[in-house]
Design a protein around this motif. Structure first.
Motif, PDB file in Angstrom:
ATOM      1  N   GLU A   1       2.213 -19.292   8.836  1.00  0.00           N
ATOM      2  CA  GLU A   1       0.829 -19.046   9.351  1.00  0.00           C
ATOM      3  C   GLU A   1       0.534 -17.757   9.983  1.00  0.00           C
ATOM      4  N   GLN A   2       1.764 -17.318  10.717  1.00  0.00           N
ATOM      5  CA  GLN A   2       1.696 -16.164  11.277  1.00  0.00           C
ATOM      6  C   GLN A   2       1.888 -14.932  10.173  1.00  0.00           C
ATOM      7  N   ALA A   3       2.932 -15.019   9.221  1.00  0.00           N
ATOM      8  CA  ALA A   3       3.103 -14.099   8.379  1.00  0.00           C
ATOM      9  C   ALA A   3       1.971 -13.998   7.532  1.00  0.00           C
ATOM     10  N   ASP A   4       1.296 -15.172   6.995  1.00  0.00           N
ATOM     11  CA  ASP A   4      -0.121 -15.115   6.253  1.00  0.00           C
ATOM     12  C   ASP A   4      -1.024 -14.264   6.857  1.00  0.00           C
ATOM     13  N   SER A   5      -1.132 -14.559   8.382  1.00  0.00           N
ATOM     14  CA  SER A   5      -2.042 -13.553   9.181  1.00  0.00           C
ATOM     15  C   SER A   5      -2.003 -12.282   9.299  1.00  0.00           C
ATOM     16  N   ARG A   6      -0.567 -11.954   9.532  1.00  0.00           N
ATOM     17  CA  ARG A   6      -0.083 -10.577   9.377  1.00  0.00           C
ATOM     18  C   ARG A   6      -0.587  -9.897   8.038  1.00  0.00           C
ATOM     19  N   ARG A   7      -0.123 -10.508   7.005  1.00  0.00           N
ATOM     20  CA  ARG A   7      -0.643 -10.128   5.531  1.00  0.00           C
ATOM     21  C   ARG A   7      -1.929 -10.041   5.353  1.00  0.00           C
ATOM     22  N   LEU A   8      -2.670 -10.902   5.774  1.00  0.00           N
ATOM     23  CA  LEU A   8      -4.133 -11.018   5.796  1.00  0.00           C
ATOM     24  C   LEU A   8      -4.658  -9.765   6.403  1.00  0.00           C
ATOM     25  N   GLU A   9      -4.202  -9.361   7.829  1.00  0.00           N
ATOM     26  CA  GLU A   9      -4.638  -8.472   8.543  1.00  0.00           C
ATOM     27  C   GLU A   9      -4.223  -7.090   7.854  1.00  0.00           C
ATOM     28  N   ALA A  10      -3.185  -7.014   7.242  1.00  0.00           N
ATOM     29  CA  ALA A  10      -2.437  -5.889   6.494  1.00  0.00           C
ATOM     30  C   ALA A  10      -3.655  -5.615   5.561  1.00  0.00           C
ATOM     31  N   SER A  11      -3.699  -6.633   4.491  1.00  0.00           N
ATOM     32  CA  SER A  11      -4.624  -6.500   3.412  1.00  0.00           C
ATOM     33  C   SER A  11      -6.174  -6.333   3.740  1.00  0.00           C
ATOM     34  N   GLN A  12      -6.658  -6.605   4.727  1.00  0.00           N
ATOM     35  CA  GLN A  12      -7.878  -6.354   5.146  1.00  0.00           C
ATOM     36  C   GLN A  12      -7.976  -4.877   5.654  1.00  0.00           C
ATOM     37  N   LYS A  13      -6.817  -4.577   6.143  1.00  0.00           N
ATOM     38  CA  LYS A  13      -6.744  -2.967   6.876  1.00  0.00           C
ATOM     39  C   LYS A  13      -6.677  -2.100   5.567  1.00  0.00           C
ATOM     40  N   ALA A  14      -5.754  -2.450   4.683  1.00  0.00           N
ATOM     41  CA  ALA A  14      -5.582  -1.665   3.418  1.00  0.00           C
ATOM     42  C   ALA A  14      -6.953  -1.744   2.485  1.00  0.00           C
ATOM     43  N   THR A  15      -7.700  -2.894   2.568  1.00  0.00           N
ATOM     44  CA  THR A  15      -9.109  -2.878   1.885  1.00  0.00           C
ATOM     45  C   THR A  15      -9.847  -2.105   2.462  1.00  0.00           C
ATOM     46  N   ALA A  16      -9.968  -1.972   3.732  1.00  0.00           N
ATOM     47  CA  ALA A  16     -10.953  -1.111   4.521  1.00  0.00           C
ATOM     48  C   ALA A  16     -10.425   0.306   4.406  1.00  0.00           C
ATOM     49  N   GLN A  17      -9.386   0.645   4.165  1.00  0.00           N
ATOM     50  CA  GLN A  17      -9.077   1.802   4.006  1.00  0.00           C
ATOM     51  C   GLN A  17      -9.457   2.457   2.286  1.00  0.00           C
ATOM     52  N   GLN A  18      -9.094   1.333   1.451  1.00  0.00           N
ATOM     53  CA  GLN A  18      -9.424   1.804   0.194  1.00  0.00           C
ATOM     54  C   GLN A  18     -10.931   1.987   0.088  1.00  0.00           C
ATOM     55  N   VAL A  19     -11.775   0.988   0.795  1.00  0.00           N
ATOM     56  CA  VAL A  19     -13.161   1.136   0.841  1.00  0.00           C
ATOM     57  C   VAL A  19     -13.723   2.318   1.333  1.00  0.00           C
ATOM     58  N   THR A  20     -12.933   2.713   2.311  1.00  0.00           N
ATOM     59  CA  THR A  20     -13.446   4.169   2.973  1.00  0.00           C
ATOM     60  C   THR A  20     -13.193   5.377   2.107  1.00  0.00           C
ATOM     61  N   ALA A  21     -11.859   4.922   1.559  1.00  0.00           N
ATOM     62  CA  ALA A  21     -11.437   6.105   0.277  1.00  0.00           C
ATOM     63  C   ALA A  21     -12.567   6.337  -0.527  1.00  0.00           C
ATOM     64  N   VAL A  22     -12.692   4.951  -1.187  1.00  0.00           N
ATOM     65  CA  VAL A  22     -13.701   4.857  -2.070  1.00  0.00           C
ATOM     66  C   VAL A  22     -15.197   5.600  -1.797  1.00  0.00           C
ATOM     67  N   SER A  23     -15.631   5.189  -0.669  1.00  0.00           N
ATOM     68  CA  SER A  23     -16.816   5.675  -0.115  1.00  0.00           C
ATOM     69  C   SER A  23     -16.894   7.232  -0.104  1.00  0.00           C
ATOM     70  N   SER A  24     -15.776   7.739   0.315  1.00  0.00           N
ATOM     71  CA  SER A  24     -15.666   8.997   0.398  1.00  0.00           C
ATOM     72  C   SER A  24     -15.355   9.737  -0.925  1.00  0.00           C
ATOM     73  N   ALA A  25     -14.797   9.104  -1.714  1.00  0.00           N
ATOM     74  CA  ALA A  25     -14.674   9.238  -3.122  1.00  0.00           C
ATOM     75  C   ALA A  25     -16.267   9.437  -3.797  1.00  0.00           C
ATOM     76  N   VAL A  26     -16.989   8.365  -3.362  1.00  0.00           N
ATOM     77  CA  VAL A  26     -18.246   8.381  -4.075  1.00  0.00           C
ATOM     78  C   VAL A  26     -19.179   9.497  -3.527  1.00  0.00           C
ATOM     79  N   SER A  27     -18.917   9.619  -2.320  1.00  0.00           N
ATOM     80  CA  SER A  27     -19.763  10.841  -1.652  1.00  0.00           C
ATOM     81  C   SER A  27     -19.160  12.160  -2.268  1.00  0.00           C
ATOM     82  N   ASP A  28     -17.966  12.406  -2.658  1.00  0.00           N
ATOM     83  CA  ASP A  28     -17.450  13.587  -3.104  1.00  0.00           C
ATOM     84  C   ASP A  28     -18.101  13.663  -4.626  1.00  0.00           C
ATOM     85  N   VAL A  29     -17.965  12.429  -5.257  1.00  0.00           N
ATOM     86  CA  VAL A  29     -18.657  12.309  -6.788  1.00  0.00           C
ATOM     87  C   VAL A  29     -20.215  12.777  -6.737  1.00  0.00           C
TER      88      VAL A  29
END
Length: 276
Positions: A98-126
């Protein structure tokens, strides 16, 4: 002794006999009581002996049962202890997972947030790029409109009003973007017969100093001679099952008996097999 002294002697004997009889009765009663009491005691002793024997058996059975119960309890304790260890190990394993899954989920959420930020930035650039492209397109359209107005429209050698005439490659690109007709560029050497669009062209002669040339056009199993024509002059001819007006414009002549120009055809005209 007088006759009046005899009765007392009989009275004494009777009393003695009574006492003896009473004693005898008491003795017999005592014997009977003793016998009865002895018999009762014997029965009680037998019963006590049997009770003691039964108690001994019960004690032995109880000790055996205690021993078995102790063994069973020890075995149960060992089994329970092993199960407890397994449960604790399983619990630790589940907790770690559960701790490992929690860490993976947290990492995935951070990565998703970063991707969303990057996509938002890319969309703004576009969006910015699209805005810039729209501006560039509008500017290009304005430039194209301005450049097209500077092109000349003139009559062809058949007296038909020609469309806009491109005098060089850049102007030809403007006409292509305008999209009113199809354009096919060519370069011909003297004596060559070359297919261009759905016809064939042959350069007979050229004069670079006077900017004049003679050209044969082969279309529909016919030959059309365009003799002593000028640079940038529309050369017109009809071709096709449903005759359509084609135009040839030669833009340049060089000293090596070579000419360059283009053929202009209507939008609905047939296209050569190599052009998709």
């Amino acid at each position: 002794m007088s006759e009046f002294d005899t009765p007392p002697a009989r009275s004494v004997s009777g009393a003695l006999i009574g006492v003896v009889a009473a004693s005898l009765l008491i003795a017999i009663g005592g014997l009977v009581w003793s016998y009865v009491l002895s018999t009762h005691i014997s029965h009680q002793e037998v019963a006590l002996s049997q009770a003691n024997e039964q108690n001994a058996k019960l004690a032995a059975n109880l000790r055996e049962t205690d021993a078995r119960l102790k063994v069973t309890t020890d075995q149960l304790g060992q089994s329970l202890g092993l199960t407890q260890k397994q449960l604790e190990a399983r619990a630790q394993e589940i907790l770690a997972r559960e701790q490992a899954d929690s860490r993976r989920l947290e990492a995935s959420q951070k990565a998703t947030a970063q991707q969303v930020t990057a996509v938002s930035s890319a969309v703004s650039d576009v969006k910015t790029d699209v805005g810039g492209v729209k501006t560039d397109v509008a500017r290009t359209q304005n430039d194209l409109a301005t450049a097209v107005t500077q092109l000349q429209s003139m009559k062809g050698d058949m007296g038909m009003q020609s469309g806009l005439i491109a005098r060089n490659h850049d102007e030809l690109e403007l006409l292509k973007h305008k999209g009113d007709r199809n354009y096919y560029e060519f370069t011909l050497n003297k004596g060559d017969k070359k297919p261009v669009s759905t016809v064939s062209l042959e350069l007979k002669k050229s004069d670079a100093k006077k900017n004049r040339f003679t050209l044969n056009v082969y279309a529909d199993d016919k030959r059309y001679e365009k003799k002593d024509r000028n640079v940038n002059e529309p050369l017109q001819f009809y071709t096709g099952k449903d005759p359509m007006l084609y135009e040839i414009v030669v833009n340049s002549i060089n000293a090596k008996n070579q000419i360059s120009g283009y053929i202009s055809t209507p939008k609905g005209a047939p296209v050569p097999p190599t052009v998709q």
